[in-house]
Enzyme design. Structure first.
Site: not given
Ligand SMILES: [Zn+2]
Lengths: 155, 114
Positions: A68-71
């Site tokens: 879940f790459p996120h930002g």
């Protein structure tokens, strides 16, 4: 956002059903490039830098073949989610060291609070806890089947 | 966009990420979802390296604004500064893509054109 159906947050042009990349950084690059090509972002650089920094905080590969790459970034105008799948799996430095096959990239504008994306992230991380959903996700090959899997979320 | 402004934008993104981790409420939520957030030191190192590449005068301007506002650099949407919601004068847009850094005349924040 809570009341919104999970499936409605996904767009067909923001899905990659067969990632070409084989390495962690190039997977991030491929996903961000896809966002640029679809007109979601004007500048790849800021998003990619932010995602790489996020990975140095701790891999967003939570295990079970899902990451879940996120930002948040100033370079993303709206809450955006991209789905990507790698049939063979990628070494994403996941917490369980297993290859990652499914990616949910979640980006939110920085002028909004973290809760903008945390709610979505929480629903998606909960969704993959269901073994039968997870099995289906690994095999998703088109938007219709993705919508069907996401439809099993009752949030 | 001038290179030093690009670095500054990246610095703000990084600062926002560091703030998220330092905020117990946010980091607890992420940990509950299963995320490990052990690399805060790495982020702080990356921040120092990035900050070191930015001319001190510009960096000081950013730090001062960041002390006053939640975001020192703010996007422009519908010709408005999203920090103070004041409509920007048309003269702004003729100079917007020049090499100059643009400041909102009303609130003083640095403006980012998405
Ligand atoms: Zn302003």
């Amino acid at each position: 956002m809570e009341s919104k159906k999970l499936a409605s947050l996904f767009q067909e042009d923001l899905c990659i059903f067969s990632l070409r990349s084989r390495k962690k950084t190039s997977v991030l690059q491929e996903m961000v490039r896809h966002l640029k090509a679809s007109g979601k972002i004007a500048d790849e650089h800021f998003i990619l830098e932010m995602l790489k920094n996020r990975e140095s905080l701790g891999s967003t590969g939570l295990g079970l073949g899902v990451a879940f790459p996120h930002g948040r970034s100033i370079a993303i105008p709206d809450l955006t989610v991209l789905f990507a799948r790698s049939p063979s799996g990628i070494d994403f430095e996941a917490l369980d060291s297993e290859p990652t096959k499914v990616f949910f990239l979640i980006l939110a504008p920085s002028e909004k609070g973290a809760e903008t994306y945390l709610a979505l992230l929480s629903r998606l991380t909960a969704l993959v806890q269901q073994p039968e959903t997870l099995e289906k996700l690994y095999e998703v090959k088109n938007f219709e089947s993705l919508q069907a899997v996401l439809g099993s979320d009752n949030g | 966009m001038r290179e030093e402004f690009r670095l500054l934008v990246a610095l703000q993104d990084l600062d926002i990420m560091i703030k998220e981790v330092e905020e117990k409420k946010t980091s607890d939520q992420l940990k509950n979802m299963g995320f490990q957030l052990d690399g805060l030191e790495e982020l702080q190192k990356a921040r120092a390296t990035l900050a070191g590449k930015i001319p001190p005068a510009l960096r000081n301007r950013y730090e001062k604004l960041a002390g006053r506002y939640r975001m020192a650099i703010i996007p422009v949407t519908d010709d408005k500064c999203l920090g103070c919601f004041v409509k920007l004068p048309t003269s702004f847009f003729s100079s917007a893509y020049s090499s100059e850094l643009i400041t909102c005349e009303n609130c003083g924040r640095l403006l980012f054109i998405p």
